[in-house]
Design a protein around this motif. Structure first.
Motif, short mmCIF file in Angstrom:
data_model
loop_
_atom_site.label_atom_id
_atom_site.label_comp_id
_atom_site.label_asym_id
_atom_site.label_seq_id
_atom_site.Cartn_x
_atom_site.Cartn_y
_atom_site.Cartn_z
N TYR A 17 -2.37 12.44 1.46
CA TYR A 17 -2.99 12.19 1.86
C TYR A 17 -4.31 13.46 1.84
CZ TYR A 17 -4.99 10.52 6.53
OH TYR A 17 -5.89 10.31 7.92
N GLN B 80 0.79 6.05 8.70
CA GLN B 80 -0.70 6.11 9.01
C GLN B 80 -0.35 7.91 10.12
OE1 GLN B 80 -1.58 2.85 11.85
NE2 GLN B 80 -0.58 4.04 13.73
N ALA C 239 -7.76 14.19 6.43
CA ALA C 239 -6.66 14.72 7.29
C ALA C 239 -7.89 15.70 8.15
CB ALA C 239 -5.69 15.36 7.25
N TYR D 247 -2.71 5.88 5.12
CA TYR D 247 -2.39 6.93 3.59
C TYR D 247 -1.13 7.54 3.55
CZ TYR D 247 -7.44 7.83 2.18
OH TYR D 247 -9.00 7.52 2.14
#
Length: 279
Positions: free
Chosen positions: A126, A179, A131, A121
Motif C-alpha cells: 500500500y 482494502q 494511505a 491495494y
C-alpha cells in the motif's frame, strides 16, 4: 394521563422544518437519496463536495425535485446551497461551515458525513502517500466536520445530531478485495462516534454512525460491471442475497436526525448490511 398518551407524545415526528442539514459527499449516489429524504421533511440543505460543477448540479436537481415531487412552488422549497470543500483540510472545513451558517441565517443542527472513498491495494504494498490521504479524508475528515458543526452549537447551547457514515468494513474484513486502509479508517469512524457521543452528551449533541453494507450506487455498479466474480463473492455472503438500494438508508437517517424519534439514541453504530455481519 391523557396528556401522557397524546398522539404527539407517543408517535414521533420526523419533520425537520426550519432546520439546516449539512450533507458532505453531496453529489454522491447515497447523498442524492438522503438529501431528498431530509428535504421532504422540511429541512434546508447545504451540500458539500470537492467538485464545483457536480455539487452545483446536485443542488439544482434537488431544488427541482422539491417542485416536481413534493408539489411545492419554487419559493416554498426549503433553501438548498452548494459548497466546495476538502473535508481532509481542517481550515477549509471550518471556513465552509461558518459560511453555511451565515448564508442560511441559522446554525446547522443536522450533519450527515457521507464523504469518503475506498482504494484496493495489498497491505504489504500500500503506497504511503495513498494511505495517508485516505486516512486524512475518511478518518480526520470525520473529526473535522464534526468539530466545525459542533463548536457553534456548544457555544450557543443548542442541540444537534451528527450522523457519520461508517461501514460494515469497520467491523469485518471484506473479501476478496484488499482494502486494509479503508477498513482501518471506518473502524476509526465507529470509535470516533462513540467517543464524541460521550464527550458531547452534556451539550445535547447526539453522535451516531450508520454503517452500510454493499450499496448499488452508480460507482459500485461500475465496479461490478466488469467483474461478475466480485459481485457473486459479495452477494453470496449476504443473507438477503442482494446489495442495498441507496433509498434503503433514508429511513435510518431520518430516525437519527429526528430529535423526536431518537432523542435517547447516541453512540450507536447502526449496521444496515442485509445481515452480512451475521455470518
Amino acid at each position: 394521563m391523557s396528556s401522557e398518551f397524546s398522539l404527539s407524545n407517543v408517535v414521533p415526528s420526523y419533520r425537520l422544518d426550519g432546520k439546516v442539514a449539512v450533507i458532505t459527499g453531496g453529489s454522491g449516489g447515497l447523498a442524492s437519496f438522503l438529501s431528498r429524504g431530509l428535504l421532504s421533511q422540511g429541512a434546508e440543505i447545504a451540500l458539500i463536495d470537492t467538485n464545483q460543477q457536480r455539487i452545483d448540479e446536485a443542488a439544482i436537481q434537488l431544488s427541482q425535485w422539491g417542485v416536481d415531487k413534493l408539489g411545492l412552488k419554487p419559493e416554498a422549497v426549503p433553501k438548498v446551497t452548494a459548497w466546495v470543500c476538502n473535508i481532509g483540510d481542517a481550515a477549509n472545513v471550518e471556513e465552509t461551515f461558518t459560511a453555511i451558517n451565515a448564508t442560511h441565517g441559522k446554525l446547522s443542527t443536522v450533519m450527515v458525513n457521507t464523504a469518503g472513498y475506498c482504494e484496493n491495494y495489498p497491505a504489504e504494498s500500500y503506497p504511503a502517500a495513498n494511505a495517508e490521504n485516505l486516512m486524512k479524508v475518511n478518518g480526520l475528515g470525520s473529526l473535522y466536520v464534526s468539530q466545525s458543526f459542533a463548536r457553534p452549537l456548544i457555544a450557543a447551547k443548542l442541540s444537534g445530531s451528527i450522523i457519520l457514515i461508517g461501514s460494515m468494513s469497520g467491523s469485518i474484513v471484506n473479501t476478496p478485495q484488499c482494502q486494509t486502509m479503508y477498513n482501518m479508517s471506518k473502524a476509526g469512524v465507529i470509535h470516533l462516534t462513540k467517543s464524541l457521543a460521550c464527550e458531547w452528551a452534556p451539550y445535547n449533541i447526539r453522535v451516531n454512525c450508520l454503517s452500510p453494507g454493499y450499496i448499488l450506487t452508480p460507482l459500485t455498479k461500475h465496479v461490478i460491471a466488469d467483474s461478475s466474480t466480485l459481485q457473486d463473492a459479495w452477494v453470496s455472503r449476504i443473507p438477503q442475497k442482494r446489495m442495498a438500494a441507496p433509498k434503503e438508508f433514508v429511513g435510518s437517517v431520518l430516525y437519527l436526525a429526528s430529535d423526536s424519534a431518537s432523542s435517547y439514541t447516541t453512540g450507536l453504530n447502526m449496521v444496515v448490511d442485509g445481515g452480512y455481519e451475521c455470518w
